[in-house]
Design a protein around this motif. Sequence first.
Motif, PDB file in Angstrom:
ATOM      1  N   LYS A 140     -12.064  27.975 -25.628  1.00 47.51           N
ATOM      2  CA  LYS A 140     -12.521  26.485 -25.633  1.00 47.51           C
ATOM      3  C   LYS A 140     -13.406  25.583 -26.899  1.00 47.51           C
ATOM      4  O   LYS A 140     -12.885  25.609 -27.799  1.00 47.51           O
TER       5      LYS A 140
ATOM      6  N   TRP B 129     -22.299  24.029 -25.105  1.00 43.37           N
ATOM      7  CA  TRP B 129     -22.074  23.682 -23.699  1.00 43.37           C
ATOM      8  C   TRP B 129     -22.922  24.174 -22.900  1.00 43.37           C
ATOM      9  O   TRP B 129     -22.117  23.113 -21.116  1.00 43.37           O
TER      10      TRP B 129
ATOM     11  N   LEU C  10     -10.541  22.207 -16.823  1.00 43.82           N
ATOM     12  CA  LEU C  10     -10.956  23.760 -17.386  1.00 43.82           C
ATOM     13  C   LEU C  10     -12.114  24.357 -17.135  1.00 43.82           C
ATOM     14  O   LEU C  10     -11.944  25.919 -16.249  1.00 43.82           O
TER      15      LEU C  10
ATOM     16  N   ASP D  91     -13.678  24.006 -35.271  1.00 45.90           N
ATOM     17  CA  ASP D  91     -12.414  22.656 -35.936  1.00 45.90           C
ATOM     18  C   ASP D  91     -12.876  21.198 -36.234  1.00 45.90           C
ATOM     19  O   ASP D  91     -13.065  20.701 -36.905  1.00 45.90           O
TER      20      ASP D  91
ATOM     21  N   ASP E 139      -9.308  17.270 -19.349  1.00 43.82           N
ATOM     22  CA  ASP E 139      -8.953  18.515 -19.647  1.00 43.82           C
ATOM     23  C   ASP E 139     -10.088  19.419 -19.882  1.00 43.82           C
ATOM     24  O   ASP E 139      -9.344  20.817 -19.010  1.00 43.82           O
ATOM     25  N   ASP E 140     -10.601  19.086 -20.444  1.00 41.75           N
ATOM     26  CA  ASP E 140     -12.182  19.752 -20.411  1.00 41.75           C
ATOM     27  C   ASP E 140     -12.407  20.396 -19.258  1.00 41.75           C
ATOM     28  O   ASP E 140     -13.261  21.116 -18.852  1.00 41.75           O
TER      29      ASP E 140
ATOM     30  N   ALA F  82     -12.173  30.513 -19.866  1.00 38.56           N
ATOM     31  CA  ALA F  82     -11.624  29.933 -20.891  1.00 38.56           C
ATOM     32  C   ALA F  82     -12.592  28.409 -21.710  1.00 38.56           C
ATOM     33  O   ALA F  82     -12.196  28.512 -22.749  1.00 38.56           O
ATOM     34  N   ALA F  83     -12.935  28.433 -20.037  1.00 40.18           N
ATOM     35  CA  ALA F  83     -13.581  26.740 -20.900  1.00 40.18           C
ATOM     36  C   ALA F  83     -14.568  26.644 -22.463  1.00 40.18           C
ATOM     37  O   ALA F  83     -14.528  26.516 -23.076  1.00 40.18           O
TER      38      ALA F  83
ATOM     39  N   ARG G  76     -13.473  27.137 -30.289  1.00 44.68           N
ATOM     40  CA  ARG G  76     -12.073  26.714 -30.645  1.00 44.68           C
ATOM     41  C   ARG G  76     -12.854  25.346 -31.335  1.00 44.68           C
ATOM     42  O   ARG G  76     -12.742  25.073 -31.930  1.00 44.68           O
ATOM     43  N   ASP G  77     -13.251  24.571 -30.157  1.00 42.94           N
ATOM     44  CA  ASP G  77     -12.670  22.864 -30.687  1.00 42.94           C
ATOM     45  C   ASP G  77     -14.365  23.189 -31.459  1.00 42.94           C
ATOM     46  O   ASP G  77     -14.365  22.070 -32.008  1.00 42.94           O
TER      47      ASP G  77
END
Length: 297
Positions: free
Chosen positions: A165, A221, A154, A172, A150-151, A161-162, A168-169
């Motif tokens: 995310k 990234w 994206l 987490d 999914d990553d 957007a990637a 955010r990851d």
Amino acid sequence: MITRWEVVEHIVDAADGRRLAVADGGDPDGVPVLVHYGTPNSRLQYGPDVATATEHGMRMITYDRPGYGGSTAQPGRTIAHCAGDVRAICSALGIDRLLTWGISGGGPHVLACAALLPDLIPAAAALASPAPWGADGLDYFAGMGEMNADDTRLYFQDHAAARAKLERDRVDVLGASAEELSQIFRTLLSKADAAVFTSRLAQYFVESAAEGLGPGGEGWWEDGVSWLEPWGFGFADIKMPVLLLHGEQDRFVPFGHGVWLAAHIPGVEARLTKDDGHLTLTTRHLGEVYDWLLEHW
């Protein structure tokens, strides 16, 4: 808390003035081996890995890739850029010859060093390495766990957007316990890997992520981007012995990637196993990797 292995810390200047954070452990008088850990990563060394290196008379060197931990970011870096950083590390530490291995996201970096540093490195080992995006004849996603698939999709659909995310990851992961990390990785853990994903290994991942991702998500990234864009070197340039390990039960980096690399790296010794996943390659086979590397020293 895991027990932090006794290491010497170095700050090395790259050729362009960036800073590289380096950890130097294992047998200080042993054969040097530079390890490229996976993604996300840091220079934090895992005790059992260092113990195996020490038992084999190896001096184990790790470093934060650009943007992780104590290393300056390098936006736009390719996989090939790591060769210059490895050369800078060796020069600073007075090393004129060393071995290298890497796993997962570190695998392409090992292959770059094999292609670009033949004067410095006599042999290299790549474990569970991804193949290049767009590789002819490879179904990139076949067998890949949902999280990684999914990553990747994206990234090609919407870069902004990637990146959002990933941030955010990152939050987490930084706040995760060892048990919560297992849940985050749930779509990636095959039965083989779940069996070896002990609380000690999970805690190492938590602490390594905290070290590497504390300053921000740039390293993570850029690692991901560098896999999916041109790597900056060709496999035909690899002239040295290369050991390739890949397990059929791998859901982080599917088995097809290993099969593809085995067919495209000149003279590679490929060990493609039915019973291994991703994590089991180091928990079960790291001693074999060191034996093979030393044979080519």
